[in-house]
Design a protein around this motif. Sequence first.
Motif, short mmCIF file in Angstrom:
data_model
loop_
_atom_site.label_atom_id
_atom_site.label_comp_id
_atom_site.label_asym_id
_atom_site.label_seq_id
_atom_site.Cartn_x
_atom_site.Cartn_y
_atom_site.Cartn_z
N CYS A 117 -68.45 31.87 60.49
CA CYS A 117 -67.88 33.36 60.21
C CYS A 117 -69.04 34.16 61.07
O CYS A 117 -70.16 34.28 60.59
CB CYS A 117 -67.79 33.59 59.14
N TYR A 171 -72.95 40.17 57.14
CA TYR A 171 -72.60 41.41 56.76
C TYR A 171 -71.77 41.43 55.39
O TYR A 171 -72.08 42.25 54.71
CB TYR A 171 -71.63 41.85 57.91
N ALA A 221 -60.67 38.14 52.72
CA ALA A 221 -61.71 37.38 51.89
C ALA A 221 -62.64 38.35 51.18
O ALA A 221 -63.03 37.97 50.05
CB ALA A 221 -62.43 36.66 53.06
N TYR A 267 -56.74 24.21 61.47
CA TYR A 267 -56.85 23.96 62.62
C TYR A 267 -55.89 23.38 63.41
O TYR A 267 -55.00 22.69 62.70
CB TYR A 267 -58.19 23.18 62.73
N ARG A 269 -67.90 35.07 72.41
CA ARG A 269 -68.72 35.34 70.85
C ARG A 269 -69.92 35.84 71.15
O ARG A 269 -70.44 36.51 70.44
CB ARG A 269 -68.39 34.02 70.05
N PHE A 310 -73.81 41.90 64.94
CA PHE A 310 -73.91 41.43 63.48
C PHE A 310 -75.44 41.06 63.11
O PHE A 310 -75.93 40.44 62.33
CB PHE A 310 -73.00 40.56 63.14
N ALA A 337 -60.04 39.18 59.93
CA ALA A 337 -60.84 38.08 59.19
C ALA A 337 -61.66 38.52 57.81
O ALA A 337 -61.77 37.81 57.07
CB ALA A 337 -61.92 37.89 60.16
N SER A 338 -61.82 39.85 57.68
CA SER A 338 -62.59 40.35 56.54
C SER A 338 -61.81 40.55 55.00
O SER A 338 -61.98 40.43 54.37
CB SER A 338 -63.91 41.43 56.97
N HIS A 391 -64.67 30.62 74.53
CA HIS A 391 -64.76 31.28 73.08
C HIS A 391 -66.29 31.59 72.96
O HIS A 391 -66.57 32.57 72.56
CB HIS A 391 -64.32 30.40 72.16
N VAL A 447 -68.41 27.83 52.49
CA VAL A 447 -67.72 29.13 52.45
C VAL A 447 -67.32 29.90 53.61
O VAL A 447 -66.36 30.59 53.66
CB VAL A 447 -68.62 30.09 51.42
N PHE A 448 -68.20 29.92 54.77
CA PHE A 448 -68.02 30.66 55.85
C PHE A 448 -67.59 29.74 56.91
O PHE A 448 -67.97 30.05 58.07
CB PHE A 448 -69.28 31.54 56.11
N GLY A 449 -67.34 28.52 56.82
CA GLY A 449 -66.99 27.57 57.92
C GLY A 449 -68.18 26.88 58.35
O GLY A 449 -69.33 27.48 57.85
N THR A 450 -68.07 26.34 59.28
CA THR A 450 -69.32 25.78 60.11
C THR A 450 -68.66 25.19 61.39
O THR A 450 -67.73 25.25 61.63
CB THR A 450 -70.01 24.54 59.26
N PHE A 507 -64.32 20.84 61.20
CA PHE A 507 -64.96 21.98 61.60
C PHE A 507 -66.07 21.66 62.93
O PHE A 507 -66.21 22.67 63.87
CB PHE A 507 -65.94 22.65 60.79
N HIS A 528 -67.10 27.89 65.01
CA HIS A 528 -66.23 28.94 64.67
C HIS A 528 -66.78 29.81 63.39
O HIS A 528 -65.98 30.46 62.78
CB HIS A 528 -64.68 28.75 64.53
C1 HEM Z 1 -66.48 36.99 51.73
C2 HEM Z 1 -65.98 37.16 52.95
C3 HEM Z 1 -65.70 36.27 54.00
C4 HEM Z 1 -65.34 35.01 53.94
C5 HEM Z 1 -65.49 34.14 52.69
C6 HEM Z 1 -65.01 34.45 55.23
C7 HEM Z 1 -65.02 33.15 55.74
C8 HEM Z 1 -64.61 32.64 57.18
C9 HEM Z 1 -64.03 31.52 57.25
C10 HEM Z 1 -64.04 30.24 56.33
C11 HEM Z 1 -64.06 31.52 58.66
C12 HEM Z 1 -63.69 30.27 59.60
C13 HEM Z 1 -64.68 29.65 60.00
C14 HEM Z 1 -64.43 28.20 60.71
O1 HEM Z 1 -63.46 27.91 61.14
O2 HEM Z 1 -65.55 27.51 60.66
C15 HEM Z 1 -64.26 32.60 59.13
C16 HEM Z 1 -64.19 32.94 60.81
C17 HEM Z 1 -64.21 34.43 61.06
N1 HEM Z 1 -64.92 35.39 60.28
FE1 HEM Z 1 -65.03 35.53 58.25
N2 HEM Z 1 -65.37 35.59 56.20
C18 HEM Z 1 -65.65 36.80 55.54
C19 HEM Z 1 -65.93 37.89 55.84
C20 HEM Z 1 -65.70 38.26 57.35
C21 HEM Z 1 -66.19 39.62 57.86
C22 HEM Z 1 -66.55 40.90 56.86
C23 HEM Z 1 -66.03 39.75 59.22
C24 HEM Z 1 -66.00 40.61 60.21
C25 HEM Z 1 -66.86 41.70 60.09
C26 HEM Z 1 -65.60 38.15 59.58
C27 HEM Z 1 -65.20 37.84 60.77
C28 HEM Z 1 -65.12 36.65 61.08
C29 HEM Z 1 -64.40 36.27 62.44
C30 HEM Z 1 -64.49 37.15 63.61
C31 HEM Z 1 -64.27 34.78 62.43
C32 HEM Z 1 -63.60 33.94 63.37
C33 HEM Z 1 -64.95 33.69 64.30
C34 HEM Z 1 -64.68 32.64 65.43
O3 HEM Z 1 -63.51 32.04 65.63
O4 HEM Z 1 -65.68 32.40 66.25
N3 HEM Z 1 -65.42 37.48 58.48
N4 HEM Z 1 -64.41 33.51 58.19
#
Ligand code: HEM
Length: 534
Positions: free
Chosen positions: A480, A485, A345, A413, A157, A164, A341-342, A153, A472-475, A122, A478
């Motif tokens: 999340c 939200y 998940a 990736y 971003r 948000f 993305a959302s 990127h 859970v949301f990466g690190t 990551f 990129h």
């Molecule tokens: C429980 C809900 C969610 C989970 C578990 C989740 C998880 C993740 C994960 C694991 C990634 C990859 C992160 C990385 O590569 O480091 C990601 C990327 C992303 N998520 Fe979420 N996500 C959730 C909800 C959402 C929601 C609601 C949105 C938008 C409103 C969103 C928008 C994004 C975007 C735009 C990226 C790409 C960011 C980038 O590449 O810069 N996600 N998410």
Amino acid sequence: MVEMANLTGSFVSPSADATVSPQLFAPAGLVASILDGFTIWKGLLTFLVAAVIYDQFKYHYLKGAIVGPMYKIPFMGPFLQSVNPKFTEYKAKWDSGELSCVSVFHKFVVIASTRDMSRKIFNSPTYVKPCVVDAAHKLLGKTNWVFLDGKAHVDYRKGLNGLFTRQALAMYLPRAEEVFNSYNQRFLEKSAATNYTPTPWMSEFRELMCALSCRTFVGYYITDEGVQKIADDYYLITAALELVNFPIILPYTKTWYGKKAADMVLMEFTKCAAKSKARMAAGGEISCIMDAWVKAQLDSAAYREKIEKGIQVDSSEKPSQVLREFSDYEIAQTIFTFLFASQDATSAASTWLFQLMADRPEILDKVREENLNIRNGDRTLPATMDMLDNMPYTRAVVKETLRYRPPVIMVPYLVKKDFPISETVTVSKGSMIIPSVWPACHDEEAYPNADSFDPDRWITGTAEQQTKNWLVFGTGPHYCLGQTYAQLSLMSMIGKASMVMDWEHTPTPESEDIKVFATIFPQDDCLLTFRPRA
Ligand code: HEM
């Protein structure tokens, strides 16, 4: 016959005559013995054998010290397995070593299991970039911002971060409240209509989450029918998101249907962008994420204009990010990435949340009590940001659900230059490399009794300090964009549901088994019944 032989001999080039050519180029020794019986079939067979050997050698070369099968099923590898991935198979891969591999068609895939290996991936943007899955490029468009890398990127971003912030999210909360009210009502009606027969509810949650996203992202620029159509078709998009797809889109395949559905969503959102631009230019209030972004673009344009005209602008008037103007289609593409993305998940998280709460009534009671107290006993009060800030138990329940059943178990990736990931392993350029989330969330050292659902670990325990395991949301660059939200929405959803409904889960032997459908769901799709609370 004689005439035929003559014909061949006299009018056709001798080298094209099968009976003549071997004599003209009479080879000797080994080559002679090979070519002696040479036919097109033998040629093809030789080519095939050479290709199989090359495929195996290449696999072995790429595999190096990584754990993986000794041999690859020629060319396709375990393609059939990857079409219908099983959680137990992923788990077996994680258990097999901190780095394991598999090769499917032309793709060499490395899976990292441990927290530290996953974090390293990551956090190594010099070597890797997200590749989502193969089909994502086709569905989102190659020019989509999520495929940008490095500075491009980061800059893009930055222009989205403002959408948000807490202040911005507070503006979208009323949309969420309306969706929850409407779906709670629908859940009650549906259960009543089936005479309270336990019914699989996973697809209902997917629909709810799709409606929530549409209303939060594009407000009321889209009709109820439009939302319903997107909700109905979205599973086609998810179904197209297999880890490895056939390289081209063939008609009537999953990717073909997925692309059609994605194009439809993009078209709807493009129309919304035009409407939002008109409304915001006329001084309308921000009602959704699209409005907030359009408004930021208008503010930036006004600021640029003043600067161009040489007008003095106070630094407080300068937008935190000066944005360029985006076309309706570009706006639609970006908003679509939020939905993309959302959707899966949040659908996974909400399904587990309802199931886990129903199975643990004492925990649901505490959520209910907290929500009732914060509303001073008035169950109908909508959730505000202040209320959500003051619900530690509901927050703990959401966090524990996300830890216990992290919706995104792995994040693909792409290796963009040879990546020396450890002292013994360098992953080759062009490979797919996948950091895993599940093992870090189920690490006994970080989360004792990791396989039990225990929200208190976030209040009286040490879970909150395990930031390195919270993947859970990466690190990294990129991580999340929607993480705050997403958590607030889940808190708000379960809080509101607990105010107006009782629900019961009918466990089956498959309720705790995990189905992988882009994210993870209970294998039996979660059998529920809902009743109104007196
Ligand atoms: C429980 C809900 C969610 C989970 C578990 C989740 C998880 C993740 C994960 C694991 C990634 C990859 C992160 C990385 O590569 O480091 C990601 C990327 C992303 N998520 Fe979420 N996500 C959730 C909800 C959402 C929601 C609601 C949105 C938008 C409103 C969103 C928008 C994004 C975007 C735009 C990226 C790409 C960011 C980038 O590449 O810069 N996600 N998410």
